[in-house]
Design a protein around this motif. Structure first.
Motif, PDB file in Angstrom:
ATOM      1  N   GLU A 502       1.100  -1.326  -0.107  1.00 14.91           N
ATOM      2  CA  GLU A 502       0.176   0.448   0.272  1.00 14.91           C
ATOM      3  C   GLU A 502       0.523   1.162  -0.443  1.00 14.91           C
ATOM      4  N   GLN A 503       1.791   1.151   0.333  1.00 12.68           N
ATOM      5  CA  GLN A 503       2.750   2.579   1.648  1.00 12.68           C
ATOM      6  C   GLN A 503       3.575   2.693  -0.793  1.00 12.68           C
ATOM      7  N   LEU A 504       4.034   2.113  -1.748  1.00 13.06           N
ATOM      8  CA  LEU A 504       4.330   1.463  -2.435  1.00 13.06           C
ATOM      9  C   LEU A 504       3.214   1.994  -3.117  1.00 13.06           C
ATOM     10  N   GLY A 505       1.528   1.357  -3.053  1.00 18.39           N
ATOM     11  CA  GLY A 505       0.799   2.143  -3.871  1.00 18.39           C
ATOM     12  C   GLY A 505       0.804   3.591  -4.403  1.00 18.39           C
ATOM     13  N   ALA A 506       0.802   4.301  -2.783  1.00 15.41           N
ATOM     14  CA  ALA A 506       0.382   5.607  -3.134  1.00 15.41           C
ATOM     15  C   ALA A 506       1.602   6.487  -3.490  1.00 15.41           C
ATOM     16  N   ARG A 507       2.972   6.133  -3.054  1.00 13.14           N
ATOM     17  CA  ARG A 507       4.046   6.678  -4.126  1.00 13.14           C
ATOM     18  C   ARG A 507       4.159   6.760  -5.066  1.00 13.14           C
ATOM     19  N   ILE A 508       3.431   5.826  -5.925  1.00 10.41           N
ATOM     20  CA  ILE A 508       3.299   5.273  -7.190  1.00 10.41           C
ATOM     21  C   ILE A 508       2.097   6.278  -8.032  1.00 10.41           C
ATOM     22  N   VAL A 509       1.256   6.492  -7.457  1.00 14.13           N
ATOM     23  CA  VAL A 509       0.018   7.296  -7.335  1.00 14.13           C
ATOM     24  C   VAL A 509       0.942   8.775  -7.778  1.00 14.13           C
ATOM     25  N   GLU A 510       1.526   9.086  -6.955  1.00 13.16           N
ATOM     26  CA  GLU A 510       2.342  10.380  -7.129  1.00 13.16           C
ATOM     27  C   GLU A 510       2.692  10.937  -8.298  1.00 13.16           C
ATOM     28  N   LEU A 511       3.249   9.503  -8.592  1.00 11.83           N
ATOM     29  CA  LEU A 511       4.914   9.200  -9.462  1.00 11.83           C
ATOM     30  C   LEU A 511       4.278   9.876 -10.847  1.00 11.83           C
ATOM     31  N   GLU A 512       3.277   8.620 -11.279  1.00 18.65           N
ATOM     32  CA  GLU A 512       2.044   9.464 -12.307  1.00 18.65           C
ATOM     33  C   GLU A 512       1.867   9.987 -12.556  1.00 18.65           C
ATOM     34  N   LYS A 513       1.439  11.481 -11.618  1.00 14.77           N
ATOM     35  CA  LYS A 513       1.004  12.356 -11.394  1.00 14.77           C
ATOM     36  C   LYS A 513       1.957  12.973 -11.850  1.00 14.77           C
ATOM     37  N   GLU A 514       2.655  13.318 -12.008  1.00 15.89           N
ATOM     38  CA  GLU A 514       4.017  14.169 -11.730  1.00 15.89           C
ATOM     39  C   GLU A 514       4.847  13.823 -13.373  1.00 15.89           C
ATOM     40  N   ILE A 515       4.336  12.716 -13.324  1.00 16.77           N
ATOM     41  CA  ILE A 515       5.015  12.513 -15.071  1.00 16.77           C
ATOM     42  C   ILE A 515       4.273  12.851 -16.126  1.00 16.77           C
ATOM     43  N   TYR A 516       2.560  12.817 -15.954  1.00 12.11           N
ATOM     44  CA  TYR A 516       2.202  13.139 -16.960  1.00 12.11           C
ATOM     45  C   TYR A 516       1.796  14.796 -16.672  1.00 12.11           C
ATOM     46  N   GLU A 517       2.083  15.091 -15.892  1.00 12.53           N
ATOM     47  CA  GLU A 517       2.303  16.447 -15.538  1.00 12.53           C
ATOM     48  C   GLU A 517       3.172  16.723 -16.477  1.00 12.53           C
ATOM     49  N   MET A 518       4.413  16.825 -15.961  1.00 11.61           N
ATOM     50  CA  MET A 518       5.853  16.911 -17.496  1.00 11.61           C
ATOM     51  C   MET A 518       6.016  16.596 -18.705  1.00 11.61           C
ATOM     52  N   ALA A 519       5.212  15.415 -19.082  1.00  9.31           N
ATOM     53  CA  ALA A 519       4.729  14.995 -20.418  1.00  9.31           C
ATOM     54  C   ALA A 519       4.112  15.586 -21.002  1.00  9.31           C
ATOM     55  N   GLY A 520       3.297  16.210 -20.189  1.00  6.20           N
ATOM     56  CA  GLY A 520       1.113  17.256 -21.231  1.00  6.20           C
ATOM     57  C   GLY A 520       0.911  15.982 -21.007  1.00  6.20           C
ATOM     58  N   GLU A 521       0.978  15.070 -20.953  1.00  6.73           N
ATOM     59  CA  GLU A 521       0.230  14.337 -21.298  1.00  6.73           C
ATOM     60  C   GLU A 521       0.405  12.321 -20.463  1.00  6.73           C
ATOM     61  N   THR A 522      -1.142  11.941 -20.845  1.00  2.98           N
ATOM     62  CA  THR A 522      -1.227  10.774 -19.760  1.00  2.98           C
ATOM     63  C   THR A 522      -1.064   9.490 -21.120  1.00  2.98           C
ATOM     64  N   PHE A 523      -0.249   8.402 -20.551  1.00  2.00           N
ATOM     65  CA  PHE A 523       0.281   7.623 -21.241  1.00  2.00           C
ATOM     66  C   PHE A 523       0.778   6.257 -20.199  1.00  2.00           C
ATOM     67  N   ASN A 524       0.397   4.865 -20.528  1.00  2.00           N
ATOM     68  CA  ASN A 524       0.870   4.142 -19.920  1.00  2.00           C
ATOM     69  C   ASN A 524       2.061   3.903 -19.493  1.00  2.00           C
ATOM     70  N   ILE A 525       2.967   4.308 -18.313  1.00  2.00           N
ATOM     71  CA  ILE A 525       4.188   4.142 -18.697  1.00  2.00           C
ATOM     72  C   ILE A 525       4.674   3.101 -18.012  1.00  2.00           C
ATOM     73  N   ASN A 526       4.416   1.724 -18.134  1.00  3.72           N
ATOM     74  CA  ASN A 526       4.580   0.595 -17.763  1.00  3.72           C
ATOM     75  C   ASN A 526       4.677   0.445 -19.368  1.00  3.72           C
ATOM     76  N   SER A 527       4.908   0.528 -19.936  1.00  2.00           N
ATOM     77  CA  SER A 527       4.272  -0.106 -21.741  1.00  2.00           C
ATOM     78  C   SER A 527       5.978   0.821 -22.999  1.00  2.00           C
ATOM     79  N   PRO A 528       6.912  -0.191 -22.530  1.00  2.00           N
ATOM     80  CA  PRO A 528       8.211   0.650 -22.832  1.00  2.00           C
ATOM     81  C   PRO A 528       7.964   0.938 -24.704  1.00  2.00           C
ATOM     82  N   LYS A 529       6.647   0.900 -24.939  1.00  2.00           N
ATOM     83  CA  LYS A 529       6.496   1.822 -25.812  1.00  2.00           C
ATOM     84  C   LYS A 529       6.516   2.722 -26.284  1.00  2.00           C
ATOM     85  N   GLN A 530       5.338   3.206 -25.643  1.00  2.00           N
ATOM     86  CA  GLN A 530       4.713   4.189 -25.330  1.00  2.00           C
ATOM     87  C   GLN A 530       5.225   5.283 -24.309  1.00  2.00           C
TER      88      GLN A 530
END
Length: 871
Positions: A502-530
């Motif tokens: 759960e601790q990991l999950g919380a931090r993952i959600v935060e990171l997800e948000k930050e990455i989407y913001e910095m990238a200016g779009e949402t995508f699947n970070i787990n997909s090497p292709k995307q």
DNA sequence: CCGATCACG
DNA sequence: ACGTACGTGATCGGG
């Protein structure tokens, strides 16, 4: 009805098969992919055509031949790949064994043979099917001569068929006109020059209009593209010569006797032997199964009555060797009384005509049958099963010395295979084919019979290869040791694990948000292709390496970008956390049993080197290098009243290298308990021992690792982020320092090239077929494998000996402490607090005394309240 | 079902 | 010039 002949263009089809079928080798290292592909095509064609006659043609101007489809060069000919060359004589032998006529005549092209035979047969009023990978043969198509061109599309072979009309339809010209098209356009791979400036399109148009080059020449002035008109006149001689070259001779001087080509039964005994040797499992099933196995099958008996079963048990107990199989009954016999374990049938074999399959029932429950089996196992000389460990939960054998695990034996004889089924062993050891579609009882009988009958030949082969002691003294006892470990399992605190996730999950959600913001779009970070598209296309980051499918987003690539691009840093953290959560936090949780413990599997017949592997879950790759991951180890805890003792060998592989190479320097250093990496650094970098920097020591450590892996300057340079040249210099200095090691590694590779395999200290073999490859990369790989396998394998041998010793002594002394995990050079014991000191002594002694080397074996030990603390 | 990635020795 | 460290297994995404 017209009679039919199938003509096969041997080299062309073999060549096509070679490039179309992924590399295959049999256990002797012979490449077999072209032969396999050829036979598949042959059988497919025979099934479809059902011809009265069959002939295969080969042209005999080795080392090159004219129609090499895949030659992507002009003029000069690439010699045939070695992997293909070695298969040519074999396919001929196989065909002869199948009573297939082969026609070859020195100096004649395969096309000319095909053309001539085709003409002769057609004149006799027969239908002809020519199988070739070469489109030149299309000129031979007529109303009765069909050209068949096999194509490999995603593993499946499809065949394109051409009668004369099909050629006309597809190419716009008749088969005869096809020659003239080729005379104009030329063919680089056949050394046909053609007319310059005339390609396929123009050539076809000209011939469609004028029918042949002679007529076209007569009307040369009218030809459409002026360039073609001019060149046809200018190069007329060359065009005529091209036509001669392109024309298949249908009146070649050969003898052809139709009767010799008569197609009979190809499924001969000799062919069967070849298929066996080549290990073509699928193709073997085409042979008449009945013929070879009827005799044995007639002795298969099913037993449902207790008194009959009792007689069999009594008799079996007196036999010297008994094979057994426990199976779930998928037939309609009676799963009603099946055991909770799923087993419903016990099959035993103790002679060629002593094969009984006993079905459980109201007066013979499985538990009873298990008991009777244990009794048999402990009273005969040899009790043989496949995958014995799997059955030990119900067949509670305590007397281990009689046991023979045929799976393990087959693994030792060839550790490179993916699995060791009884079907394979039956085929390889007993020459027995088993019908895949047989009913459950028949299969069970075969399994038990194979366990019984193959024990002898497996033993003989192990003895012949010097591995019998390894089998009896290490591998068989290990079966029981691993079983004990699986039974013991390891306690895991489910709540703590959940919280961690759960601790990991919380931090993952935060990171997800930050990455989407910095990238200016949402995508699947787990997909090497995307991820690759977002980073390198959208965000325009400088991209380095690429993979087959796109940009590489591997950690070493991202590491270089992280300092300059904060988003990359976030991605790396995201990656790390999601790996921890999915594989370890969530992944492990599902394996916790009702007893609060994880009972993973330890596999004994997976690795090529002799190591053990761990699955469901893998407990050998629990994080340790990074602190955040390492914390997971806190949820692995000993049971009430116990502590963990973790013991690991110090640098066991380097010590083995010192021992095996006899290098005086290294041996002396270990005897004096010196800091090996520091010493290496001092020598390699010409620096006084006490002045070696941390960086130098780190680099020297990497060199030491590299040596064990079968060093290459490239690999070392990658690992240390230095140039290849620098890496090469390190290696050179290393070998100057330790000449004994250089000699040992060279000798090992030489031995491997000579014998085809390498050996560990305890006789374990690893074949290295890659050394025979013509491919540079494959061969290099083979050399590294040859250097690494004896070292990694010897370490595995030693650890296995230690495990058996530790487990045995703990049990014999009636201690409660248990061996529960092995991680290659590390053992974990759940030790009763009362027994702590005793167990520590046992563990250290058993591990350090497991082998007597020229250097001491040293074990480091730690204790703790969880795995994190104990490591 | 395979390739990419990453966890361990 | 070739394109790599040795040995594993689990998860994910994407055909």
């Amino acid at each position: 009805m017209r009679e039919k002949i199938v003509l096969i263009d041997g080299h062309s089809i073999l060549n096509r098969a070679f490039y179309g079928v992924p590399d295959l080798t049999n256990s002797e290292g012979l490449h077999t992919n072209a032969i396999y592909g050829f036979l598949n095509i042959l059988f497919k064609i025979l099934d479809e055509e059902k011809p009265e006659y069959l002939t295969v043609t080969f042209d005999v101007h080795a080392p090159t031949f004219r129609h090499e489809m895949y030659a992507e060069y002009k003029g000069t000919r690439k010699p045939m790949a070695e992997e293909l060359r070695q298969q040519v004589p074999v396919i001929k032998e196989v065909l002869r064994a199948m009573d297939v006529e082969i026609i070859e005549k020195a100096g004649l092209e395969a096309d000319d043979l095909l053309g001539t035979i085709s003409r002769i047969c057609e004149e006799k009023g027969m239908d002809v099917a020519i199988i070739s990978g070469d489109r030149d043969t299309l000129q031979l198509a007529t109303e009765h001569v069909k050209i068949r061109i096999p194509k490999t599309k995603q593993g499946r072979t499809e065949v394109e068929d051409y009668y004369a009309s099909d050629v006309k339809e597809k190419y716009g010209v008749t088969p005869v006109e096809f020659i003239d098209v080729k005379a104009l356009m030329g063919d680089a791979s056949d050394n046909i020059p053609g007319v310059p400036g005339v390609g396929e399109k123009t050539a076809t148009k000209i011939i469609m209009e004028y029918g042949n080059i002679e007529n076209a020449y007569a009307h040369a002035s009218e030809l459409k593209p002026p360039r073609a008109s001019k060149n046809l006149q200018e190069y007329w001689d060359q065009a005529c010569m091209s036509k001669t070259l392109a024309t298949i001779n249908t009146h070649a001087d050969i003898e052809f006797h139709l009767e010799a080509a008569k197609h009979g039964d190809p499924y001969t005994k000799e062919a069967h032997d070849y298929f066996q040797k080549l290990q073509f499992k699928n193709l073997l099933s085409r042979f008449d199964v009945e013929a070879s196995s009827n005799k044995i099958e007639s002795h298969f008996k099913e037993i449902n009555e207790k008194d009959r079963a009792e007689k069999v048990f009594k008799e079996a107990e007196k036999a010297s060797t008994v094979g057994a199989a426990l199976t779930e009954d998928n037939g309609n016999v009676l799963p009603l009384f099946a055991h909770a374990s799923g087993y419903g049938r016990l099959t035993i074999a103790y002679g060629k005509d002593k094969i009984y399959s006993i079905v459980c029932g109201p007066d013979m429950e499985m538990d009873y049958l298990f008991e009777r089996l244990v009794h048999i196992a402990e009273n005969v000389q040899t009790f043989s099963m496949f995958d014995l460990k799997k059955y030990l939960p119900v067949v509670k054998i305590t007397k281990q010395e009689n046991c023979f695990d045929a799976t393990v034996a087959a693994y030792l004889l060839n550790p490179l295979k993916n699995d060791y089924t009884y079907e394979d062993v039956a085929r390889e050891q007993l020459n027995l084919m088993i019908d895949e579609k047989a009913d459950p009882m028949t299969k069970a009988c075969y399994e038990a019979y194979t366990a019984y009958a193959a024990a002898g030949s497996l033993t003989e082969k192990m003895q012949a290869e010097g591995m019998y002691h390894l089998f009896t003294d290490i591998e068989m006892p290990l079966v029981f040791t691993l079983f004990d470990m699986e039974q013991a399992g390891i306690q895991v605190e489910a709540e703590a694990l959940k919280f961690y996730g759960e601790q990991l999950g919380a931090r993952i959600v935060e990171l997800e948000k930050e990455i989407y913001e910095m990238a200016g779009e949402t995508f699947n970070i787990n997909s090497p292709k995307q991820l690759g598209v977002v980073l390198f296309d959208h965000m325009q980051l400088p991209n380095g390496k690429k993979t087959k499918t796109g940009y590489s987003t591997a950690a070493d690539v991202l590491d270089k970008l992280a300092p300059d691009y904060p988003v990359v840093e976030k991605v790396l953290e995201y990656r790390q956390l999601s790996k921890l959560k999915s594989t370890y936090a969530d992944g492990l949780a599902v394996y916790i049993s009702s007893d609060g413990r994880i009972h993973g599997k330890f596999n004994q017949t997976i690795t090529a080197t002799g190591r053990i592997s761990s699955t469901e879950p893998n407990l050998q790759n629990i994080p340790v290098r990074m602190e955040l991951g390492r914390l997971i180890r806190k949820v692995f805890v000993p049971k009430e009243g116990c502590v963990f003792i973790d013991a690991d060998y110090s640098q066991i592989e380097l010590r083995i290298l010192a021992h095996c190479s006899g290098d005086e320097q290294l041996i002396q250093a270990y005897k004096e308990a010196r800091d090996i990496h520091r010493m290496t650094a001092s020598q390699v970098f010409h620096t006084p021992f006490d002045e070696v920097t941390d960086l130098q020591r780190r680099n020297a450590k990497a060199v030491n690792f590299g040596i064990v892996y079968g060093i290459s300057s490239f690999g070392l340079s990658q690992d240390l982020s230095i140039t290849r040249k620098e890496a090469a210099q390190y290696i050179e200095n290393y070998f100057e320092t330790y000449p004994g090691i250089k000699r040992f590694l060279d000798d090992t590779v030489a031995h491997a090239k000579e014998e085809g395999y390498v050996v560990t200290l305890f006789g374990r073999r690893r074949p290295v077929p890659e050394l025979k490859s013509s491919n540079f990369m494959q061969r290099n790989f083979g050399e590294r494998v040859a250097m690494n396998a004896p070292i990694q394998g010897s370490a595995a041998d030693i650890m296995k000996i230690a495990m058996i010793g530790v487990n045995k002594e703990l049990k014999e002394k009636g201690l409660k402490s248990k061996l529960i995990l092995q991680v290659h050079d590390e053992l974990l014991i759940e030790a009763d607090k009362e027994e702590l000191e005793t167990v520590q002594e046992i563990l250290k002694r058993q591990m350090e005394q497991a082998a007597d080397l020229d250097v001491p074996l040293i074990v480091d030990m730690h204790t703790g309240e969880n795995w994190y603390e104990a490591k």
